[in-house]
Design a protein around this motif. Structure first.
Motif, PDB file in Angstrom:
ATOM      1  N   LEU A   6     -10.400  26.027   5.649  1.00  0.00           N
ATOM      2  CA  LEU A   6      -9.728  27.193   6.220  1.00  0.00           C
ATOM      3  C   LEU A   6      -9.422  27.027   7.705  1.00  0.00           C
ATOM      4  O   LEU A   6      -8.549  27.697   8.239  1.00  0.00           O
ATOM      5  CB  LEU A   6     -10.606  28.443   6.074  1.00  0.00           C
ATOM      6  CG  LEU A   6     -10.818  29.006   4.688  1.00  0.00           C
ATOM      7  CD1 LEU A   6     -11.832  30.131   4.734  1.00  0.00           C
ATOM      8  CD2 LEU A   6      -9.514  29.494   4.116  1.00  0.00           C
ATOM      9  N   VAL A   7     -10.182  26.152   8.378  1.00  0.00           N
ATOM     10  CA  VAL A   7     -10.125  26.053   9.837  1.00  0.00           C
ATOM     11  C   VAL A   7      -9.723  24.632  10.249  1.00  0.00           C
ATOM     12  O   VAL A   7     -10.564  23.751  10.331  1.00  0.00           O
ATOM     13  CB  VAL A   7     -11.496  26.405  10.459  1.00  0.00           C
ATOM     14  CG1 VAL A   7     -11.408  26.381  11.970  1.00  0.00           C
ATOM     15  CG2 VAL A   7     -11.992  27.734   9.955  1.00  0.00           C
ATOM     16  N   PRO A   8      -8.453  24.403  10.539  1.00  0.00           N
ATOM     17  CA  PRO A   8      -8.053  23.068  10.985  1.00  0.00           C
ATOM     18  C   PRO A   8      -8.404  22.791  12.445  1.00  0.00           C
ATOM     19  O   PRO A   8      -8.508  21.639  12.853  1.00  0.00           O
ATOM     20  CB  PRO A   8      -6.541  23.055  10.791  1.00  0.00           C
ATOM     21  CG  PRO A   8      -6.141  24.481  10.786  1.00  0.00           C
ATOM     22  CD  PRO A   8      -7.307  25.268  10.287  1.00  0.00           C
ATOM     23  N   ARG A   9      -8.634  23.850  13.235  1.00  0.00           N
ATOM     24  CA  ARG A   9      -8.902  23.658  14.658  1.00  0.00           C
ATOM     25  C   ARG A   9      -9.889  24.693  15.171  1.00  0.00           C
ATOM     26  O   ARG A   9      -9.763  25.881  14.868  1.00  0.00           O
ATOM     27  CB  ARG A   9      -7.596  23.771  15.427  1.00  0.00           C
ATOM     28  CG  ARG A   9      -7.747  23.601  16.904  1.00  0.00           C
ATOM     29  CD  ARG A   9      -6.409  23.685  17.566  1.00  0.00           C
ATOM     30  NE  ARG A   9      -6.602  23.829  18.990  1.00  0.00           N
ATOM     31  CZ  ARG A   9      -5.632  23.954  19.849  1.00  0.00           C
ATOM     32  NH1 ARG A   9      -4.389  23.939  19.426  1.00  0.00           N
ATOM     33  NH2 ARG A   9      -5.872  24.079  21.116  1.00  0.00           N
ATOM     34  N   ARG A  63     -12.657  35.412   3.421  1.00  0.00           N
ATOM     35  CA  ARG A  63     -12.439  34.654   2.187  1.00  0.00           C
ATOM     36  C   ARG A  63     -12.770  35.504   0.968  1.00  0.00           C
ATOM     37  O   ARG A  63     -12.043  35.497  -0.019  1.00  0.00           O
ATOM     38  CB  ARG A  63     -13.308  33.407   2.208  1.00  0.00           C
ATOM     39  CG  ARG A  63     -13.115  32.516   1.045  1.00  0.00           C
ATOM     40  CD  ARG A  63     -13.857  31.210   1.256  1.00  0.00           C
ATOM     41  NE  ARG A  63     -13.779  30.425   0.059  1.00  0.00           N
ATOM     42  CZ  ARG A  63     -14.824  29.957  -0.578  1.00  0.00           C
ATOM     43  NH1 ARG A  63     -16.030  30.171  -0.116  1.00  0.00           N
ATOM     44  NH2 ARG A  63     -14.674  29.258  -1.669  1.00  0.00           N
ATOM     45  N   ASP A 122     -14.364  24.407   6.234  1.00  0.00           N
ATOM     46  CA  ASP A 122     -13.477  23.590   7.063  1.00  0.00           C
ATOM     47  C   ASP A 122     -12.064  23.501   6.500  1.00  0.00           C
ATOM     48  O   ASP A 122     -11.126  23.224   7.239  1.00  0.00           O
ATOM     49  CB  ASP A 122     -14.060  22.202   7.300  1.00  0.00           C
ATOM     50  CG  ASP A 122     -14.197  21.389   6.037  1.00  0.00           C
ATOM     51  OD1 ASP A 122     -14.063  21.965   4.950  1.00  0.00           O
ATOM     52  OD2 ASP A 122     -14.449  20.176   6.152  1.00  0.00           O
ATOM     53  N   ARG A 171      -8.692  28.575  14.654  1.00  0.00           N
ATOM     54  CA  ARG A 171      -7.320  28.700  14.163  1.00  0.00           C
ATOM     55  C   ARG A 171      -7.368  28.532  12.656  1.00  0.00           C
ATOM     56  O   ARG A 171      -7.692  27.474  12.150  1.00  0.00           O
ATOM     57  CB  ARG A 171      -6.426  27.616  14.756  1.00  0.00           C
ATOM     58  CG  ARG A 171      -6.377  27.589  16.241  1.00  0.00           C
ATOM     59  CD  ARG A 171      -5.539  28.720  16.747  1.00  0.00           C
ATOM     60  NE  ARG A 171      -5.568  28.695  18.201  1.00  0.00           N
ATOM     61  CZ  ARG A 171      -4.664  29.222  18.948  1.00  0.00           C
ATOM     62  NH1 ARG A 171      -3.655  29.868  18.408  1.00  0.00           N
ATOM     63  NH2 ARG A 171      -4.770  29.172  20.254  1.00  0.00           N
ATOM     64  N   THR A 172      -7.076  29.606  11.945  1.00  0.00           N
ATOM     65  CA  THR A 172      -7.121  29.551  10.491  1.00  0.00           C
ATOM     66  C   THR A 172      -5.715  29.452   9.932  1.00  0.00           C
ATOM     67  O   THR A 172      -4.738  29.813  10.590  1.00  0.00           O
ATOM     68  CB  THR A 172      -7.812  30.802   9.923  1.00  0.00           C
ATOM     69  OG1 THR A 172      -7.042  31.945  10.264  1.00  0.00           O
ATOM     70  CG2 THR A 172      -9.213  30.948  10.452  1.00  0.00           C
ATOM     71  N   ASP A 173      -5.634  28.960   8.711  1.00  0.00           N
ATOM     72  CA  ASP A 173      -4.333  28.832   8.071  1.00  0.00           C
ATOM     73  C   ASP A 173      -3.783  30.195   7.657  1.00  0.00           C
ATOM     74  O   ASP A 173      -2.621  30.482   7.844  1.00  0.00           O
ATOM     75  CB  ASP A 173      -4.434  27.918   6.850  1.00  0.00           C
ATOM     76  CG  ASP A 173      -4.624  26.467   7.244  1.00  0.00           C
ATOM     77  OD1 ASP A 173      -4.184  26.091   8.345  1.00  0.00           O
ATOM     78  OD2 ASP A 173      -5.214  25.717   6.454  1.00  0.00           O
ATOM     79  N   GLY A 174      -4.640  31.052   7.119  1.00  0.00           N
ATOM     80  CA  GLY A 174      -4.156  32.310   6.594  1.00  0.00           C
ATOM     81  C   GLY A 174      -4.265  33.496   7.528  1.00  0.00           C
ATOM     82  O   GLY A 174      -3.435  34.393   7.511  1.00  0.00           O
TER      83      GLY A 174
END
Length: 113
Positions: free
Chosen positions: A33-36, A95, A31, A60-63
């Motif tokens: 990595l995934v804010p949405r 990851r 979680d 929607r991932t950060d990276g």
């Protein structure tokens, strides 16, 4: 993590709470990595029946930007579980790939010294 659910089908709408719990459970270790997460459920053939329940999961991932996985099955729960399993596997590979790249960079930098 923010979980959004979209569906026009009344049977799929009944699974809103289950869907949110399943998304949070499957992605509990990822979680950060995934804010949405956005889950869309649709009935491909309409009332004709058959293997036509479609679940699309967009993370929607950060990276890595957006990760979109879709699955089709004969019932809503199976389509959801298959899509979430594929998405989780993809995030784990992503990851792991990042860890391997960092490890290689560190090894290469230490060999230059």
């Amino acid at each position: 993590m923010q979980v959004l659910f979209k569906s026009r089908h009344p049977q799929a709408t009944d699974l809103r709470d289950l869907t949110e719990r399943r998304v949070r459970f499957v992605l509990r270790r990822l979680d950060f990595l995934v804010p949405r997460a956005e889950v869309q459920m649709s009935d491909v053939n309409g009332p004709r029946g058959g293997i036509d329940k479609r679940c699309q999961v967009e993370l929607r991932t950060d990276g890595a930007g957006a990760v979109v996985v879709a699955s089709v099955a004969s019932d809503w729960r199976t389509a959801l579980d298959k899509a979430l399993a594929r998405a989780a596997r993809f995030l784990m590979r992503l990851r792991q790939r990042g860890k391997d790249a960092r490890r290689l960079r560190l090894r290469f930098i230490s060999q230059e010294d």
